[in-house]
Design a protein around this motif. Structure first.
Motif, PDB file in Angstrom:
ATOM      1  N   PHE A 154      -0.467   5.270  -1.808  1.00 57.18           N
ATOM      2  CA  PHE A 154      -0.571   6.815  -0.006  1.00 57.18           C
ATOM      3  C   PHE A 154      -1.300   5.563   0.883  1.00 57.18           C
ATOM      4  CE2 PHE A 154      -0.226   8.909  -4.919  1.00 57.18           C
ATOM      5  CZ  PHE A 154      -0.053   9.792  -4.285  1.00 57.18           C
ATOM      6  N   TYR A 155      -1.019   4.654   0.225  1.00 59.47           N
ATOM      7  CA  TYR A 155      -1.823   4.117   2.781  1.00 59.47           C
ATOM      8  C   TYR A 155      -1.011   5.106   2.888  1.00 59.47           C
ATOM      9  CZ  TYR A 155      -4.690   0.737   0.635  1.00 59.47           C
ATOM     10  OH  TYR A 155      -5.641  -0.603  -0.283  1.00 59.47           O
ATOM     11  N   GLY A 156      -0.032   5.346   3.478  1.00 57.10           N
ATOM     12  CA  GLY A 156       0.670   5.726   4.098  1.00 57.10           C
ATOM     13  C   GLY A 156       0.137   6.939   4.593  1.00 57.10           C
ATOM     14  N   VAL A 157      -0.387   8.241   3.982  1.00 55.80           N
ATOM     15  CA  VAL A 157      -1.086   8.797   4.067  1.00 55.80           C
ATOM     16  C   VAL A 157      -2.438   9.060   4.105  1.00 55.80           C
ATOM     17  CG1 VAL A 157       1.500  10.386   3.426  1.00 55.80           C
ATOM     18  CG2 VAL A 157      -0.542  10.143   2.005  1.00 55.80           C
ATOM     19  N   SER A 158      -2.876   8.089   4.338  1.00 57.15           N
ATOM     20  CA  SER A 158      -4.336   8.020   4.023  1.00 57.15           C
ATOM     21  C   SER A 158      -5.409   8.545   5.290  1.00 57.15           C
ATOM     22  CB  SER A 158      -5.043   6.251   4.937  1.00 57.15           C
ATOM     23  OG  SER A 158      -4.447   5.790   5.693  1.00 57.15           O
TER      24      SER A 158
ATOM     25  N   ILE B 227      -4.492  -1.439   4.580  1.00 59.02           N
ATOM     26  CA  ILE B 227      -3.248  -1.112   4.810  1.00 59.02           C
ATOM     27  C   ILE B 227      -2.662  -2.043   5.764  1.00 59.02           C
ATOM     28  CG2 ILE B 227      -2.400   0.300   6.370  1.00 59.02           C
ATOM     29  CD1 ILE B 227      -4.531   2.681   5.212  1.00 59.02           C
TER      30      ILE B 227
ATOM     31  N   ARG C 123      -9.006   2.537   3.948  1.00 65.38           N
ATOM     32  CA  ARG C 123      -7.978   1.446   3.891  1.00 65.38           C
ATOM     33  C   ARG C 123      -8.174   0.433   3.877  1.00 65.38           C
ATOM     34  NH1 ARG C 123      -6.060   3.108   9.168  1.00 65.38           N
ATOM     35  NH2 ARG C 123      -5.607   1.166  10.072  1.00 65.38           N
TER      36      ARG C 123
END
Lengths: 599, 358
Positions: free
Chosen positions: B346-350, B231, B304
């Motif tokens: 969707f890394y930002g809301v992992s 991430i 991640r």
């Protein structure tokens, strides 16, 4: 027949000092040891003391000597809230006299009048008492004048007291004996007792609180509940001192209790008449009615797996509260729960608080609803207390909603705002009376459904708390009502549906959508919130998609901390309910009722 | 093969956002600390293991006298078998890095420098409590290069109110940085930053702005050949951090020093205390992971990383989790054979996603 008995109650507007006077009377008659004194003895439930109201009745027997004669004074407490008007009327029916307390600084208020009328209806002798004379703002003469003009009772001789400081309590005791008539009745006539309350005792079962009008009752007697037709064997009779104290018998004029191994309080109906099976009284006491709940809502455990615990809690509460009704309900949004019926909003609040406090179950309650009568186009009639069961508009011929006759007491300067409020609430103006230069009585016919919405809060805010309010049910009237649905991400959320008046649907819909937008946290996807009537969307808001929810680096290989943070965050979301693909917090379901807070 | 982490808990000053075990300490305390740390290494249960990576982090390893670093490195070399290709990193603060130190690090075998640049905006650096400015940061990177360090990483912070993180990345790449770690500013409780934000004495970007920032940065870095492999981590080909990857892929590592963590590669995690007293007393916190907890770790760490995780590694059957299926269907998760990855969009809301799978 003991002519030295006086059965009386105390009636008052809320906070005028009813429980404090009761405490003083008991103290002065040595009915309770000083060390057992606890402020407001009669309000024994924690919640009652907190809210300053009486829910369950507790009669007390006091011994009093006046001029060398011993008297027995039975104080029969009355619930102090509009939700329990029928219970009040039944406890009044058990008395010959009523002390009417008026706060010297407040004067006659809505419930003063409502209670005074109930007492007059019950043919009670009324003794006005002016309380709180110790307050700097006390207006003793004004209060007396109001009693005389508004209620029509002579108040010249009214004792002026301070229950708080114990001033002139002896005068009240003296008046109880001289003013109130002794009970009439014949102890040799067939048994005739009035049930004015009941409670559940773990050992004795449901215990009836009774007033004996005729005859004598003792343990071993076979008794009949005349309205329900049930028969029981009396196991114990006794009086309250103020704790239960068994006696050999109770006879005409006395107040006390009967235990008869009755399994639950639902079998004991307030207002019912008890007589002997073998020697029945000719006529039951008048005024019996089955109290029906008027406010309904869904109650669900936040943690759906605690359904059974919730059921246990409701069953236990019902043991002591016959007016609480509940039946299983399944909501698509909230899962398994119960549709509960209450006598009013306060009753609802008390029960839900007790579930959370005494049983430790976090609950979600849906918006309260009243019970509507629906006439379908096919001629069928339905009673609807759950918005989700309302038939589709094409099947409905007419809807009738419950009305109340409301009476509001206010200083004249707030008449304008109150009339505006009542108009907003679809009220019909009935009457306005100037009681004196400082007080006006307004009468309106209002839909009950509007009252349970946010009427109290708004009345309080437009009158800065100076108005008082009372109402009684006043039948049903046809109304243009529609079901307002809320859709989250296109899916109808049944637990958020409401029945509202056509004219306010648009405004309500928009306000709810706006409120939900604030309450529902952002999700992985954009979530549209829509308010709809049938297929017509009347309001729309959008919750934009969540963008950021990510943990920083795991420093120096500290994976555990990271995992625990995630677990904690997950735990925090347990109070969320999944509706389709949308997670919504449990507060959302009730918040839609409090739309005005933020406007 | 294991990794070794050495914690240097000293700094010249504490930055406003820092919640790590780091202290401003005098020479005597430092001496005592490193003496103890060397004894901790000598007494370790896993001596003579093959070591694929060593990482000196902090705090600020570059603030302490070089002799301490030499001593610790020497002890490690004496007791472990350092592989010839091992990645050996030291975190440096631009302001405490100089030519002599860099020469010494090189001589001891360090082959990777991680600079705590954070930003190239002077106002922001001052705001964060950093002691260097843009000029110094770039100068020290240049110096490291001239001293023979090729593998240089720089840390950047996302979410600062001012500055342009894409521009910073560009300048850093031009000056020879091969690896960038870009972390979103996290508000830790008890930090001065938390207080300042509460009192409205400071301002940072909103979550949405930060994520926009992050996405612009990702796009720019990928275009310039720095691939996102976790991430927050980006590297040119061949420059991914072996050491950090060991954390994420569940390989064994040993941590020495205050608050350092170790993992046996199986089910045991050990943490050193993060206060000196307990550390010197030799206390350890041992955690035996349950199957469920280890599964959680695999999912959490795997999602991640660009490589994802292998569902065969899990004890539980994740395929039966309705959320997992829902995420697969909606494209939030991607599954190829037994490998499951998080859709990079969707890394930002992992967190939200991982939470629903553990």
């Amino acid at each position: 027949m003991n002519k030295n008995i006086r059965n009386f109650c105390i009636i008052a507007h809320i906070d005028h000092g009813k429980s404090t006077l009761a405490d003083r009377l008991m103290e002065q008659t040595n009915s309770v040891a000083k060390r057992d004194m606890q402020a407001q003895l009669l309000d024994s439930m924690e919640l009652e003391r907190e809210k300053g109201i009486t829910i369950k009745l507790t009669p007390t027997r006091m011994n009093y000597n006046l001029n060398g004669t011993d008297y027995v004074l039975n104080l029969i407490d009355t619930p102090g809230h509009v939700d329990f008007t029928y219970e009040v009327s039944r406890s009044l029916a058990a008395c010959e006299g009523a002390i009417l307390i008026v706060d010297a600084s407040q004067g006659v208020e809505a419930q003063t009048l409502a209670n005074a009328y109930l007492a007059l209806d019950a043919n009670l002798e009324i003794l006005p008492v002016i309380n709180k004379i110790d307050l700097p703002s006390a207006r003793i003469d004004d209060a007396k004048e109001e009693i005389e003009r508004v209620i029509g009772l002579p108040a010249d001789d009214a004792p002026c007291i301070s229950a708080k400081e114990g001033t002139n309590i002896d005068k009240v005791l003296e008046k109880i004996v001289t003013c109130f008539p002794p009970p009439k009745g014949d102890e040799n006539a067939p048994l005739k007792c009035l049930i004015f309350d009941s409670f559940y005792d773990n050992f004795k079962g449901a215990v009836c609180l009774i007033r004996v009008f005729d005859g004598t009752v003792k343990a071993g007697d076979q008794i009949l509940f005349m309205q329900t037709g049930r028969k029981y064997d009396v196991t114990e009779v006794g009086i309250f001192n103020p704790k239960m104290q068994p006696k050999d018998e109770l006879s005409a004029g006395e107040v006390g209790y009967i235990a008869a191994s009755i399994k639950n309080v639902s079998d004991v109906h307030v207002g019912d008449t008890i007589t002997h099976v073998n020697r029945q009284t000719k006529q039951a006491l008048p005024g019996y009615k089955v109290v029906q709940p008027v406010v309904f809502c869904g109650v669900f455990a936040v943690d759906g797996s605690r359904y059974n615990e919730l059921k246990e809690a409701l069953l236990k509460l019902k043991l002591n509260d016959a007016s609480l009704q509940f039946s299983p309900e399944v909501s698509q949004a909230l899962g398994f729960g119960f549709r509960c019926g209450f006598l009013g909003l306060l009753h609802l609040e008390i029960i839900t608080e007790r579930i959370e406090r005494e049983f430790n179950i976090d609950i979600i309650t849906t918006a309260p609803s009243v019970s509507y009568k629906v006439l379908k186009t096919n001629g069928e009639t339905l009673e609807i207390s759950n918005p989700t069961s309302l038939p589709s508009p094409v099947e409905i011929d007419k809807i009738f909603e419950p009305m109340v006759a409301a009476s509001i007491f206010t200083p004249p300067s707030y008449v304008g705002p109150i009339m505006q409020l009542c108009q907003d609430k679809r009220g019909t103006y009935k009457n306005m009376t100037y009681l004196d230069a400082n007080r006006v009585r307004l009468e309106y016919l209002l839909p009950l459904g509007e009252i349970i919405y946010d009427f109290f809060d708004r009345l309080k805010s437009v009158t800065k708390g100076y108005a008082s309010f009372d109402y009684e049910l006043a039948g049903f009237e046809p109304s243009k009502l529609v079901k307002l649905d809320i859709l989250l991400n296109g899916e109808k959320c049944d637990a958020l549906s409401l029945i509202v008046h056509e004219d306010s649907a648009f405004v309500r819909g928009r306000a709810i959508a706006e409120k939900l937008k604030k309450i529902i946290p952002r999700q992985l996807f954009e979530v549209p919130i829509q308010a709809a009537i049938g297929n017509k969307i009347i309001a729309r808001e959008t919750i934009s998609a969540l963008r950021k929810d990510v943990l920083a680096k795991c420093y120096g290989g500290d994976v555990t901390r990271k995992r625990k943070l995630l677990e904690k965050q997950k735990e925090g979301k347990k109070r969320m309910r999944q509706i389709g693909s949308v997670e919504i917090p449990s507060e959302a379901f009730l918040s839609i009722l409090k739309l005005d807070d933020e406007q | 093969m294991i990794g070794i982490y050495v914690h240097v808990p000293f700094c010249n000053n504490k930055c406003i956002y820092c919640a790590f075990a780091s202290f401003v300490a005098d020479k005597r305390e430092q001496q005592k600390y490193f003496d103890h740390l060397c004894r901790e290494i000598e007494n370790c249960d896993f001596l003579d293991r093959e070591v694929a990576s060593i990482y000196f982090g902090g705090g600020t390893p570059s603030v302490v006298d070089t002799e301490h670093i030499i001593k610790v490195m020497t002890t490690i070399k004496q007791h472990f078998n350092i592989l010839p290709k091992a990645e050996i990193t030291i975190e440096c603060n631009p302001c405490s890095t100089d030519k002599e130190k860099l020469k010494a690090y090189k001589q001891m075998g360090f082959n990777r420098i991680s600079f705590g640049v954070q930003s190239l905006d002077d106002d922001m650096l001052k705001f964060l409590g950093r002691r260097h400015d843009r000029c110094m940061a770039l100068e020290k990177i240049k110096l490291a290069k001239s001293e023979g360090f090729d593998n240089i990483s720089a840390d950047l912070i996302l979410g600062l109110k001012k500055g342009d993180v894409v521009h910073d990345a560009q300048v850093l790449i031009e000056s020879g940085v091969k690896h960038i770690s870009a972390y979103m500013l996290q508000i830790e409780s008890g930090t001065p930053l938390e207080k300042m934000l509460k009192n409205k004495e400071a301002e940072i970007k909103t979550d949405d702005e930060t994520v926009d920032n992050y996405q612009n940065l990702v796009e720019f870095l990928q275009k310039n050949g720095l691939k996102r492999y976790e991430i927050s981590n980006f590297a040119l080909k061949g420059y991914q951090s072996k050491h950090n990857k060991a954390y994420w892929t569940g390989r064994a590592y040993l941590g020495f020093g205050l608050g350092a963590h170790s993992f046996d590669g199986d089910k045991t995690r050990v943490a050193n205390p993060s206060n000196f007293e307990d550390y010197y007393a030799g206390k350890k916190m041992i955690e035996k992971l349950t199957d469920a907890e280890r599964d959680e770790e695999i999912i959490m760490l795997g999602l991640r990383c660009e490589v994802g995780f292998d569902i065969n590694q899990l004890k539980k059957n994740i395929l039966s989790n309705p959320k997992f299926q829902q995420y697969l269907k909606s494209g939030i998760l991607q599954k190829e054979g037994k490998i499951v990855k998080l859709n990079p969009d969707f890394y930002g809301v992992s967190n939200t996603i991982i939470e629903n799978l553990i």
